[in-house]
Scaffold this motif. Structure first.
Motif, short mmCIF file in Angstrom:
data_model
loop_
_atom_site.label_atom_id
_atom_site.label_comp_id
_atom_site.label_asym_id
_atom_site.label_seq_id
_atom_site.Cartn_x
_atom_site.Cartn_y
_atom_site.Cartn_z
N SER A 138 53.94 67.29 22.03
CA SER A 138 54.11 68.54 21.55
C SER A 138 53.42 69.41 22.26
CB SER A 138 53.44 68.77 20.31
OG SER A 138 53.56 69.77 19.24
N GLN B 250 55.49 70.12 25.33
CA GLN B 250 56.23 71.53 25.35
C GLN B 250 56.67 72.55 24.69
OE1 GLN B 250 59.66 69.38 22.73
NE2 GLN B 250 57.97 68.00 22.36
N LEU C 179 58.50 76.31 17.94
CA LEU C 179 58.71 74.70 18.04
C LEU C 179 58.73 73.89 16.46
CD1 LEU C 179 60.54 72.06 19.20
CD2 LEU C 179 58.32 71.65 19.99
N ASP D 143 58.64 71.25 13.38
CA ASP D 143 59.21 70.48 12.70
C ASP D 143 60.05 69.69 11.82
OD1 ASP D 143 58.30 67.48 12.21
OD2 ASP D 143 56.63 67.25 12.07
N ILE E 91 66.63 68.71 20.60
CA ILE E 91 65.59 69.26 21.33
C ILE E 91 64.43 68.04 21.86
CG2 ILE E 91 63.67 70.77 21.09
CD1 ILE E 91 66.37 71.43 21.21
N SER E 92 63.93 67.82 22.91
CA SER E 92 63.70 67.37 23.53
C SER E 92 62.71 68.28 24.24
CB SER E 92 64.17 66.37 23.61
OG SER E 92 65.08 66.27 25.14
N LEU F 77 63.90 70.56 26.60
CA LEU F 77 63.96 72.00 26.85
C LEU F 77 64.12 73.15 27.98
CD1 LEU F 77 60.88 72.69 24.49
CD2 LEU F 77 62.69 73.33 23.89
N PHE G 63 62.71 76.96 18.09
CA PHE G 63 63.59 75.37 18.51
C PHE G 63 63.30 74.43 17.03
CE2 PHE G 63 63.73 76.67 22.15
CZ PHE G 63 64.49 76.55 23.23
N SER H 251 62.70 70.06 16.07
CA SER H 251 63.14 68.60 16.72
C SER H 251 62.55 67.16 15.74
CB SER H 251 61.81 68.70 18.06
OG SER H 251 62.13 67.55 18.51
N ALA I 11 62.80 63.11 17.82
CA ALA I 11 62.10 63.29 19.44
C ALA I 11 61.07 63.69 19.17
CB ALA I 11 62.75 63.83 20.21
N LEU I 12 60.67 65.30 19.00
CA LEU I 12 59.00 64.98 18.03
C LEU I 12 58.04 63.50 17.81
CD1 LEU I 12 57.09 66.88 18.36
CD2 LEU I 12 58.01 68.15 16.61
#
Length: 480
Positions: A158, A161, A183, A185, A348-349, A353, A372, A374, A377-378
């Motif tokens: 995280s 990103q 970003l 979640d 999104i990863s 990004l 974004f 995610s 991928a998060l």
């Protein structure tokens, strides 16, 4: 129901939270071993630094207080006898902990402050027994303690990103004010359990403040004294749009505007034709309503959810720009009116990004127009090897003699372990792990966080976030 109750009890039994083979290890150490000292580190991996987070959750959840009871010992005796087909469990050792320590675990854990960002290949925490008769306990706890790899890796992923988003905001936006919410979640449903969603969700919130993973805010609330760690907004899903039918799509959008007349509101708009939705609905039939809503502080956040993210984002921005108009910020990049934004929540990863944000920059759009979301991928597209996390013994006392312990596989030098007692210090501005007991105790960043069943350092989420903050953000905050 009785079966569920029994399983719940077993899952709360610290004696059963280990790998099977560790149950037999008390028989395998050299005679007259009195101390076993082990450490945890990221031996390398995808990201060159790690955000240390989550140990406190494990300590509070599993180790604090009298965690060994007669009932738990009896349960473990029965289960391990059936599991192995013979008596191998260290019943005597656990009885000793119960009788001489009141069920408190006689171990000492030293760790760096939670939220600290440390380059890989450095010690992050150490564990050692405080009672010579419990030397076997240090590595019995490895299985549980190594699970810190998960919150640590999510927090690291995280934060990296966040670095990317911060870089593009710095280049294309007037300020970094929107960064904490850039970003979001979306990972709750993709997590392997509610517990993992809570752990991973809280780890993401170390860096950001936007989430739909309620388990994450509850974890931060319970274990890190944070009343509210994350925030969300009303948002549509495909079912709340498609139940209106294709012919009623515009009515579904109008309903969103009417039901949420103020504040931020997100609406997924690709159920049928994202281009038509932006051009003829949001920017046509509903344009006046969107503009009017903006006068009351309302912000419409349009969400595309399919296609190539970079291509779709640019085309959506271009259509909305044509319909609602654009201005240029102080850095010369295009901005939509403040009442219209977009959120890209598909694909999104860490890897995607930069591609999206660079494409926006090339096309003259400020990254302040977008947020974004995610999910997998998060919180899920990682494992223990993402940062090559490992827990190894580096020091023992046998027959009263101190022994520096290490491994050095001829087939894999990366797995060479550290020797002796360790400390983490800052030397010439860089983190360094000092081995073989040669460190300076006054300079050691490792703090005693747990000893003999007691939590000695209780980090708040505010402290964790401050420790993990980006240097650019810290500098801007200090300058202002």
């Amino acid at each position: 129901m009785a079966g569920d109750s029994q399983l719940g009890a077993q899952l709360d039994n610290i004696l059963l939270v280990t790998d099977s083979y560790k149950v037999t290890h008390h028989l395998q150490y050299p005679d007259n071993t009195s101390t076993v000292y082990s450490y945890f580190e990221s031996r390398g991996g995808k990201f060159r630094s790690t955000v240390f987070f989550g140990l406190q959750y494990i300590l509070k959840r599993w180790l604090v207080g009298p965690v060994v009871t007669r009932e738990k010992i009896d349960e473990a005796v029965a289960i391990y006898k059936e599991h192995f087909g013979r008596d191998l469990f260290n019943e005597e050792g656990w009885n000793y902990i119960l009788n001489h320590h009141g069920g408190h675990l006689p171990v000492r854990i030293k760790a760096i402050p939670e939220g600290t960002v440390v380059p890989y290949k450095n010690v992050l925490f150490t564990v050692e027994n405080t009672d010579p008769k419990c030397f076997w306990l240090t590595n019995y706890l490895e299985t549980l303690l190594v699970q810190v790899w998960y919150p640590m890796t999510v927090a690291t992923n995280s934060r990296y990103q966040k670095e990317i988003i911060c870089k593009y905001l710095d280049e294309t936006a007037d300020n970094l004010e929107g960064l904490p919410f850039k970003l979001h979640d979306f990972g709750f449903r993709g997590s392997t359990s509610v517990e993992s969603a809570g752990i991973g969700g809280a780890a993401h919130l170390v860096n950001f403040m936007g989430t739909d993973t309620i388990a994450g805010i509850m974890m931060a609330r319970k274990y890190y004294a944070c009343p509210m760690a994350g925030f969300s907004i009303p948002a549509a899903e495909h079912s709340t749009i498609t139940t209106w039918g294709r012919e009623g799509e515009v009515d579904a959008y109008r309903n969103m505007l009417n039901k949420f007349p103020t504040g931020l509101m997100a609406c997924v708009s690709d159920s049928y034709n994202i281009w038509n939705a932006c051009d003829h609905f949001w920017g046509g039939v509903l344009k006046d309503s969107v503009v009017e809503r903006g006068k009351n502080g309302g912000v419409l956040v349009i969400r595309p959810d399919s296609g190539d993210p970079a291509e779709v984002v640019i085309k959506v921005l271009d259509i909305l720009g044509q319909k609602f108009g654009v201005t240029k910020n102080t850095k010369g990049y295009k901005m939509l009116p403040p009442y219209v934004r977009i959120i890209q929540g598909d694909g999104i990863s860490y890897e995607s990004l930069s591609t999206i944000l660079e494409c926006m920059k090339v096309h003259g759009w400020s990254s302040d127009n977008i947020a974004f979301g995610s999910g997998g991928a998060l919180l899920q597209r990682i494992d223990r090897d993402t940062q090559k996390c490992a827990y190894k013994c580096s020091y023992t006392v046998i027959n009263g003699k101190e022994v520096n312990v290490f491994k050095q596989p001829i087939t894999d030098q990366v797995k060479k372990s550290k020797k002796g007692r360790l400390s983490l210090e800052v030397i010439n501005g860089e983190y360094a792990t000092i081995q073989e007991g040669h460190g300076n105790p006054k300079e050691d960043l490792l703090q005693v966080v747990f000893e003999n069943g007691k939590l000695l350092r209780d980090f708040t989420f505010k402290e964790v976030r401050a420790n993990a903050e980006l240097e650019m953000v810290k500098k801007r905050q200090s300058d202002s």
